[in-house]
Scaffold this motif. Structure first.
Motif, PDB file in Angstrom:
ATOM      1  N   ILE A 103      45.343 -13.000  39.324  1.00 30.14           N
ATOM      2  CA  ILE A 103      46.481 -13.435  40.133  1.00 30.14           C
ATOM      3  C   ILE A 103      47.801 -13.164  39.420  1.00 30.14           C
ATOM      4  CG2 ILE A 103      47.629 -15.460  41.142  1.00 30.14           C
ATOM      5  CD1 ILE A 103      44.827 -16.637  41.618  1.00 30.14           C
ATOM      6  N   HIS A 104      47.831 -13.386  38.114  1.00 33.12           N
ATOM      7  CA  HIS A 104      49.093 -13.294  37.371  1.00 33.12           C
ATOM      8  C   HIS A 104      49.249 -11.972  36.604  1.00 33.12           C
ATOM      9  CE1 HIS A 104      50.022 -17.483  38.229  1.00 33.12           C
ATOM     10  NE2 HIS A 104      48.787 -17.807  37.884  1.00 33.12           N
ATOM     11  N   TRP A 105      48.172 -11.299  36.284  1.00 33.69           N
ATOM     12  CA  TRP A 105      48.256 -10.114  35.440  1.00 33.69           C
ATOM     13  C   TRP A 105      48.251  -8.804  36.212  1.00 33.69           C
ATOM     14  CZ3 TRP A 105      44.909 -10.742  30.360  1.00 33.69           C
ATOM     15  CH2 TRP A 105      45.340 -11.885  29.674  1.00 33.69           C
ATOM     16  N   LEU A 106      47.569  -8.756  37.344  1.00 36.60           N
ATOM     17  CA  LEU A 106      47.435  -7.491  38.065  1.00 36.60           C
ATOM     18  C   LEU A 106      48.675  -7.240  38.918  1.00 36.60           C
ATOM     19  CD1 LEU A 106      43.664  -7.459  39.108  1.00 36.60           C
ATOM     20  CD2 LEU A 106      44.753  -6.521  37.065  1.00 36.60           C
ATOM     21  N   ASN A 107      49.638  -6.568  38.328  1.00 36.99           N
ATOM     22  CA  ASN A 107      50.854  -6.170  39.025  1.00 36.99           C
ATOM     23  C   ASN A 107      51.423  -4.940  38.331  1.00 36.99           C
ATOM     24  OD1 ASN A 107      52.609  -7.123  36.767  1.00 36.99           O
ATOM     25  ND2 ASN A 107      51.907  -9.151  37.438  1.00 36.99           N
ATOM     26  N   PHE A 108      52.498  -4.413  38.875  1.00 32.91           N
ATOM     27  CA  PHE A 108      53.104  -3.204  38.316  1.00 32.91           C
ATOM     28  C   PHE A 108      54.399  -3.515  37.578  1.00 32.91           C
ATOM     29  CE2 PHE A 108      50.523  -1.801  41.912  1.00 32.91           C
ATOM     30  CZ  PHE A 108      49.773  -0.805  41.308  1.00 32.91           C
ATOM     31  N   ASP A 109      54.566  -4.782  37.226  1.00 34.78           N
ATOM     32  CA  ASP A 109      55.751  -5.194  36.484  1.00 34.78           C
ATOM     33  C   ASP A 109      55.496  -5.045  34.992  1.00 34.78           C
ATOM     34  OD1 ASP A 109      58.042  -6.267  35.509  1.00 34.78           O
ATOM     35  OD2 ASP A 109      57.675  -8.323  36.211  1.00 34.78           O
ATOM     36  N   LEU A 119      44.299  -5.226  12.943  1.00 27.93           N
ATOM     37  CA  LEU A 119      44.944  -4.046  13.516  1.00 27.93           C
ATOM     38  C   LEU A 119      46.337  -4.353  14.062  1.00 27.93           C
ATOM     39  CD1 LEU A 119      41.923  -2.383  15.377  1.00 27.93           C
ATOM     40  CD2 LEU A 119      42.761  -1.992  13.058  1.00 27.93           C
ATOM     41  N   ALA A 120      46.953  -5.433  13.601  1.00 26.50           N
ATOM     42  CA  ALA A 120      48.288  -5.788  14.082  1.00 26.50           C
ATOM     43  C   ALA A 120      49.323  -4.685  13.842  1.00 26.50           C
ATOM     44  CB  ALA A 120      48.743  -7.090  13.442  1.00 26.50           C
ATOM     45  N   PRO A 121      49.331  -4.033  12.662  1.00 26.91           N
ATOM     46  CA  PRO A 121      50.335  -2.979  12.461  1.00 26.91           C
ATOM     47  C   PRO A 121      50.230  -1.850  13.487  1.00 26.91           C
ATOM     48  CG  PRO A 121      49.366  -3.630  10.369  1.00 26.91           C
ATOM     49  CD  PRO A 121      48.552  -4.288  11.432  1.00 26.91           C
ATOM     50  N   ALA A 122      49.018  -1.524  13.909  1.00 27.33           N
ATOM     51  CA  ALA A 122      48.846  -0.442  14.868  1.00 27.33           C
ATOM     52  C   ALA A 122      49.273  -0.850  16.271  1.00 27.33           C
ATOM     53  CB  ALA A 122      47.389   0.019  14.882  1.00 27.33           C
ATOM     54  N   LEU A 123      49.135  -2.152  16.589  1.00 28.94           N
ATOM     55  CA  LEU A 123      49.413  -2.616  17.946  1.00 28.94           C
ATOM     56  C   LEU A 123      50.838  -3.128  18.107  1.00 28.94           C
ATOM     57  CD1 LEU A 123      47.835  -2.954  20.629  1.00 28.94           C
ATOM     58  CD2 LEU A 123      47.374  -5.308  19.959  1.00 28.94           C
ATOM     59  N   LYS A 124      51.498  -3.419  17.010  1.00 28.10           N
ATOM     60  CA  LYS A 124      52.816  -4.064  17.083  1.00 28.10           C
ATOM     61  C   LYS A 124      53.847  -3.198  17.798  1.00 28.10           C
ATOM     62  CE  LYS A 124      54.623  -5.055  13.130  1.00 28.10           C
ATOM     63  NZ  LYS A 124      54.876  -5.786  11.848  1.00 28.10           N
ATOM     64  N   ASN A 125      53.744  -1.904  17.641  1.00 30.49           N
ATOM     65  CA  ASN A 125      54.707  -0.997  18.247  1.00 30.49           C
ATOM     66  C   ASN A 125      54.140  -0.255  19.450  1.00 30.49           C
ATOM     67  OD1 ASN A 125      56.693  -1.582  16.240  1.00 30.49           O
ATOM     68  ND2 ASN A 125      55.616  -0.210  14.821  1.00 30.49           N
ATOM     69  N   ALA A 126      53.030  -0.740  19.977  1.00 27.70           N
ATOM     70  CA  ALA A 126      52.419  -0.080  21.136  1.00 27.70           C
ATOM     71  C   ALA A 126      53.293  -0.258  22.372  1.00 27.70           C
ATOM     72  CB  ALA A 126      51.031  -0.667  21.392  1.00 27.70           C
ATOM     73  N   PRO A 127      53.352   0.746  23.248  1.00 27.81           N
ATOM     74  CA  PRO A 127      54.139   0.625  24.482  1.00 27.81           C
ATOM     75  C   PRO A 127      53.542  -0.404  25.425  1.00 27.81           C
ATOM     76  CG  PRO A 127      52.817   2.627  24.512  1.00 27.81           C
ATOM     77  CD  PRO A 127      52.679   2.052  23.136  1.00 27.81           C
ATOM     78  N   PHE A 128      54.369  -0.958  26.307  1.00 28.26           N
ATOM     79  CA  PHE A 128      53.909  -2.013  27.193  1.00 28.26           C
ATOM     80  C   PHE A 128      52.874  -1.513  28.198  1.00 28.26           C
ATOM     81  CE2 PHE A 128      56.018  -6.339  27.712  1.00 28.26           C
ATOM     82  CZ  PHE A 128      56.013  -6.548  26.348  1.00 28.26           C
ATOM     83  N   TRP A 129      52.930  -0.210  28.534  1.00 26.54           N
ATOM     84  CA  TRP A 129      51.928   0.287  29.480  1.00 26.54           C
ATOM     85  C   TRP A 129      50.527   0.213  28.882  1.00 26.54           C
ATOM     86  CZ3 TRP A 129      49.000   4.196  27.649  1.00 26.54           C
ATOM     87  CH2 TRP A 129      49.536   5.067  26.698  1.00 26.54           C
ATOM     88  N   PHE A 130      50.434   0.287  27.545  1.00 26.71           N
ATOM     89  CA  PHE A 130      49.130   0.159  26.895  1.00 26.71           C
ATOM     90  C   PHE A 130      48.605  -1.268  27.048  1.00 26.71           C
ATOM     91  CE2 PHE A 130      46.548  -0.850  23.133  1.00 26.71           C
ATOM     92  CZ  PHE A 130      45.572   0.126  23.244  1.00 26.71           C
ATOM     93  N   PHE A 131      49.496  -2.242  26.890  1.00 28.01           N
ATOM     94  CA  PHE A 131      49.093  -3.632  27.098  1.00 28.01           C
ATOM     95  C   PHE A 131      48.715  -3.879  28.555  1.00 28.01           C
ATOM     96  CE2 PHE A 131      51.676  -4.214  23.211  1.00 28.01           C
ATOM     97  CZ  PHE A 131      50.797  -4.980  22.463  1.00 28.01           C
ATOM     98  N   LYS A 132      49.415  -3.199  29.476  1.00 28.73           N
ATOM     99  CA  LYS A 132      49.104  -3.375  30.887  1.00 28.73           C
ATOM    100  C   LYS A 132      47.704  -2.849  31.200  1.00 28.73           C
ATOM    101  CE  LYS A 132      51.401  -4.873  33.557  1.00 28.73           C
ATOM    102  NZ  LYS A 132      51.501  -6.244  34.117  1.00 28.73           N
ATOM    103  N   ILE A 133      47.308  -1.761  30.568  1.00 25.69           N
ATOM    104  CA  ILE A 133      45.940  -1.247  30.727  1.00 25.69           C
ATOM    105  C   ILE A 133      44.936  -2.269  30.202  1.00 25.69           C
ATOM    106  CG2 ILE A 133      44.308   0.516  29.934  1.00 25.69           C
ATOM    107  CD1 ILE A 133      46.592   2.512  29.969  1.00 25.69           C
ATOM    108  N   MET A 134      45.262  -2.903  29.087  1.00 28.99           N
ATOM    109  CA  MET A 134      44.387  -3.927  28.537  1.00 28.99           C
ATOM    110  C   MET A 134      44.273  -5.121  29.492  1.00 28.99           C
ATOM    111  SD  MET A 134      45.528  -3.872  24.513  1.00 28.99           S
ATOM    112  CE  MET A 134      44.297  -5.051  24.009  1.00 28.99           C
ATOM    113  N   ASP A 135      45.362  -5.433  30.194  1.00 27.90           N
ATOM    114  CA  ASP A 135      45.306  -6.497  31.203  1.00 27.90           C
ATOM    115  C   ASP A 135      44.276  -6.176  32.272  1.00 27.90           C
ATOM    116  OD1 ASP A 135      47.240  -7.940  29.947  1.00 27.90           O
ATOM    117  OD2 ASP A 135      48.778  -7.693  31.487  1.00 27.90           O
TER     118      ASP A 135
END
Length: 377
Positions: A184-190, A213-229
């Motif tokens: 409900i809250h994560w599946l969007n294009f925002d 793996l925090a150093p590798a993920l800290k600078n990841a683009p938000f679209w990568f996090f959106k895929i993880m969502d």
């Protein structure tokens, strides 16, 4: 009316029979799993709750619908909690050694759920209910009938198939209840709103978590996090579908579930190792049962096992009395050692579940297995 109840009962029958076909193992298999679970509880992570006595009383606000409200308005004192901790250690010893396993398992579940009710009355509810729920089901699986010092007597209530099928449904329901909320809250294009990124940065900067793996993920683009969502939501909504498809589909989902938790541990330092133990309940341990049975016949092996269990129980007892946290038995108690041990355990869980995918065979449902309630008339 009769035709309607017959139709509903037919659907119910088919539902549970499908789940049993996807999850069933035998008494020999669950007996091996009992030992694995006992070793985990005693040697890896033994719950203690004496720390509750040191919390400020002002934070104690039990919910209205809770058995703790039947007790005094105050939470239990240190002596009560110490007694509970010792009883829990004793019940774990009963589980791993097979000493009245059914009674020991139920005692552990009752004690743990009771003391969790006090813990949760301070406001934070954790995600550790699947482990006691699994143990409650396994108490009626017959896992104490063999590979036990004091075996349980056969009971009409014992059924590995019923126990594992109920656990599978609980897993499906639990993940679905979590996944539907995220959907409900994560599946969007925002791209300015991201659930996974929130968990990562909140843990990294507010809670001071330091994922590997925090150093590798800290600078990841938000679209990568959106895929993880999206991946996370799909994963949490699919277990009940997988168990209804086939035995192999269920085992594939279990492997991805373990891999999912391993990735979470690496990226977010969130460790649901208890869930990993629940997943491996569905492995068929019958191929190793004979080896374990032969091993326990050796007097030397028995002496070593009793010595190791006794040593671990003593260490846990000292930990309770001194209120000093003890990590994994036989492992140096420091952050790095525990971290790498947990990674090894997760790797072993993933490897075992991966192998199980290719070892999946059809488990027949015998006619004497009552997988549903009696026919309605």
């Amino acid at each position: 009316m009769k035709s309607t109840t017959t139709w509903i009962n037919s659907i119910n029958n088919r539902f549970w029979r499908t789940i049993v076909n996807s999850t069933a193992t035998g008494v020999e298999s669950v007996a091996v799993f009992r030992i694995i679970m006992g070793i985990y509880l005693l040697f890896v992570t033994t719950p203690t709750y004496t720390w509750i006595a040191d919390l400020p009383k002002a934070l104690y606000t039990p919910p209205i619908i809770s058995f703790v409200n039947l007790l005094a308005s105050d939470f239990p004192g240190r002596n009560f909690l110490v007694t509970v901790d010792f009883l829990m250690v004793a019940s774990i010893v009963g589980i791993v050694l097979g000493i009245y396993s059914r009674f020991a398992t139920l005692a552990f579940v009752i004690l743990k759920v009771s003391v969790l009710s006090f813990q949760y009355s301070f406001g934070k509810i954790d995600h550790d209910i699947m482990l006691p729920a699994t143990l409650a089901c396994m108490a009626f699986s017959g896992w104490g009938q063999t590979l036990a010092l004091v075996p349980d007597k056969r009971s009409k209530w014992d059924s590995p198939s019923k126990s594992l099928s109920v656990i599978a449904v609980l897993i499906g329901f639990g993940y679905f209840s979590a996944g539907i909320e995220k959907a409900i809250h994560w599946l969007n294009f925002d791209l300015n709103s991201n659930g996974t990124a929130r968990w990562f940065y909140l843990g990294l900067y507010n809670l001071q978590r330091q994922p590997i793996l925090a150093p590798a993920l800290k600078n990841a683009p938000f679209w990568f996090f959106k895929i993880m969502d999206v991946v996370g939501v799909i994963f949490e909504l699919t277990p009940i579908i997988a168990v209804l498809i086939s035995r192999k589909a269920w085992r594939i989902w279990l492997f991805f579930a373990a891999a999912f938790h391993l990735v979470n541990y690496l990226l977010f330092n969130i460790n649901f190792i208890g869930n990993g133990l629940v997943y491996i309940a569905f492995i068929n341990y019958k191929p190793v049962y004979r080896y374990v049975a032969n091993l326990t016949k050796s007097y030397i092996a028995k002496a070593l096992i009793l010595a190791a269990v006794g040593y671990a129980a003593v260490i846990r007892g000292i930990s309770i009395l001194t209120s000093q946290n003890v990590g994994i038995i036989f492992i140096p108690d420091n952050g790095n050692a525990n971290l790498y041990c947990m990674l090894i355990i997760w790797a072993l869980i993933c490897a075992a579940l991966f192998i199980t995918i290719f070892k999946t065979g059809k488990q027949p449902v015998h006619d004497d297995l009552e997988v549903v309630s009696p026919q309605l008339t």
